[in-house]
Design a protein around this motif. Sequence first.
Motif, mmCIF file in Angstrom:
data_model
loop_
_atom_site.group_PDB
_atom_site.id
_atom_site.type_symbol
_atom_site.label_atom_id
_atom_site.label_comp_id
_atom_site.label_asym_id
_atom_site.label_seq_id
_atom_site.Cartn_x
_atom_site.Cartn_y
_atom_site.Cartn_z
ATOM 1 N N LYS A 173 0.749 -1.282 -0.061
ATOM 2 C CA LYS A 173 0.004 -0.126 0.135
ATOM 3 C C LYS A 173 0.812 1.169 -0.181
ATOM 4 C CE LYS A 173 -3.664 2.364 2.705
ATOM 5 N NZ LYS A 173 -4.371 2.392 3.842
ATOM 6 N N LYS A 174 1.695 1.255 0.801
ATOM 7 C CA LYS A 174 2.857 2.371 0.949
ATOM 8 C C LYS A 174 3.608 2.613 -0.435
ATOM 9 C CE LYS A 174 3.405 2.547 6.072
ATOM 10 N NZ LYS A 174 2.753 3.798 5.973
ATOM 11 N N LYS A 175 4.037 1.562 -1.040
ATOM 12 C CA LYS A 175 4.777 1.680 -2.344
ATOM 13 C C LYS A 175 4.026 2.149 -3.231
ATOM 14 C CE LYS A 175 7.239 -1.513 -5.199
ATOM 15 N NZ LYS A 175 7.858 -2.919 -5.413
ATOM 16 N N GLN A 176 2.517 1.791 -3.425
ATOM 17 C CA GLN A 176 1.804 2.117 -4.448
ATOM 18 C C GLN A 176 1.623 3.750 -4.102
ATOM 19 O OE1 GLN A 176 0.710 0.479 -7.206
ATOM 20 N NE2 GLN A 176 0.130 2.606 -7.769
ATOM 21 N N GLU A 177 1.265 4.146 -2.922
ATOM 22 C CA GLU A 177 1.082 5.713 -2.552
ATOM 23 C C GLU A 177 2.202 6.256 -2.944
ATOM 24 O OE1 GLU A 177 -0.029 5.485 1.672
ATOM 25 O OE2 GLU A 177 -2.209 4.811 1.173
ATOM 26 N N GLY A 178 3.462 5.732 -2.457
ATOM 27 C CA GLY A 178 4.647 6.574 -2.711
ATOM 28 C C GLY A 178 4.889 6.745 -4.100
ATOM 29 N N PHE A 179 4.540 5.777 -4.794
ATOM 30 C CA PHE A 179 4.882 5.751 -6.404
ATOM 31 C C PHE A 179 4.046 6.852 -7.025
ATOM 32 C CE2 PHE A 179 4.566 4.144 -10.775
ATOM 33 C CZ PHE A 179 5.633 4.629 -11.234
ATOM 34 N N ASP A 180 2.699 6.651 -6.599
ATOM 35 C CA ASP A 180 1.688 7.487 -7.354
ATOM 36 C C ASP A 180 1.904 9.246 -6.794
ATOM 37 O OD1 ASP A 180 0.326 5.437 -8.097
ATOM 38 O OD2 ASP A 180 -1.372 5.249 -6.503
ATOM 39 N N ASN A 181 2.491 9.274 -5.738
ATOM 40 C CA ASN A 181 2.647 10.830 -5.292
ATOM 41 C C ASN A 181 4.028 11.121 -5.967
ATOM 42 O OD1 ASN A 181 0.687 11.107 -3.419
ATOM 43 N ND2 ASN A 181 1.973 10.166 -1.729
ATOM 44 N N ALA A 182 4.869 10.343 -6.219
ATOM 45 C CA ALA A 182 6.212 10.603 -6.832
ATOM 46 C C ALA A 182 5.893 11.052 -8.459
ATOM 47 C CB ALA A 182 7.051 9.511 -6.821
ATOM 48 N N LYS A 183 4.855 10.102 -8.934
ATOM 49 C CA LYS A 183 4.557 10.250 -10.277
ATOM 50 C C LYS A 183 3.842 11.615 -10.334
ATOM 51 C CE LYS A 183 1.608 7.414 -12.073
ATOM 52 N NZ LYS A 183 1.090 6.319 -12.596
ATOM 53 N N MET A 184 2.930 11.928 -9.511
ATOM 54 C CA MET A 184 2.083 13.394 -9.433
ATOM 55 C C MET A 184 3.183 14.494 -9.510
ATOM 56 S SD MET A 184 -1.169 14.336 -7.347
ATOM 57 C CE MET A 184 -0.118 14.136 -5.777
ATOM 58 N N ASP A 185 4.210 14.405 -8.448
ATOM 59 C CA ASP A 185 5.191 15.531 -8.380
ATOM 60 C C ASP A 185 5.935 15.634 -9.717
ATOM 61 O OD1 ASP A 185 4.203 16.071 -5.859
ATOM 62 O OD2 ASP A 185 5.869 14.747 -4.791
ATOM 63 N N LEU A 186 6.270 14.595 -10.262
ATOM 64 C CA LEU A 186 7.038 14.556 -11.574
ATOM 65 C C LEU A 186 6.312 15.103 -12.626
ATOM 66 C CD1 LEU A 186 9.850 13.809 -12.313
ATOM 67 C CD2 LEU A 186 8.871 11.484 -13.154
ATOM 68 N N ARG A 187 5.217 14.759 -12.740
ATOM 69 C CA ARG A 187 4.443 15.239 -13.776
ATOM 70 C C ARG A 187 4.137 16.800 -13.596
ATOM 71 N NH1 ARG A 187 0.847 12.812 -17.217
ATOM 72 N NH2 ARG A 187 1.119 10.858 -15.817
ATOM 73 N N MET A 188 3.934 17.342 -12.236
ATOM 74 C CA MET A 188 3.613 18.823 -12.024
ATOM 75 C C MET A 188 4.804 19.356 -12.417
ATOM 76 S SD MET A 188 1.874 21.206 -11.205
ATOM 77 C CE MET A 188 0.348 20.158 -11.115
#
Length: 221
Positions: free
Chosen positions: A113-128
């Motif tokens: 769960k933490k892995k998916q959340e961390g990756f989703d947040n990182a992807k969102m930050d990278l996209r931004m």
Amino acid sequence: ERFGENAGKKANFKIQLAEISIVKRPELDLEFFKKYGVEDEKELKEKVGESITSRKKAELQSEYRIAVRAQLSALYDEFDLPQELMDFEQEQVQKELDKMSGEKEITEEEKEKKKQEGFDNAKMDLRMKFILDSISEHEELKFDENEAAREFVGLAQITGQSPDELIQSPFGRDMYQRIIIRKQGDATLDRVVARVFGDAIEENVPETHEHVHDENCDHNH
């Protein structure tokens, strides 16, 4: 639960008064004004008013940034991110999880769960970051690195280190880069807000820069 079998029952309490304190208004004399760096009561009121206005302005500016950031994220969410960067972010998330697992026990379910959340947040930050970089390039924004340097110096003082010492450590270099990225992002969001409200655009090109020396410097210190 706190009172167990006594829950809901009447009880008598004895209270011992240890101390009574009152707030005493300080005398508005020269010593008081000197303490706050003002000459008189009028200047003190002006200073307090400016501080309140500045704080409210900063709060409003932060709200605008958050709103614009959310809108940009919703508008531009269809482009693909470079796979190399995605792989790097996944590695970073995994490293953080491994470190966390070493400090305390985590179930496999929690880890996933933490892995998916961390990756989703990182992807969102990278996209931004890609979005903001594109806007910054289009607007030809000039970033004032002095702001990042001043914040870094302040953080170095809090840790009891000199800025030049702190920047030599991996932690310090990472901190400095994060400050720069955040400051650049804020400047870009502020420009978008200005465009939305039709505010005048001020170009701020500093003539000299404060600088934090790191191992990549190519000039004499």
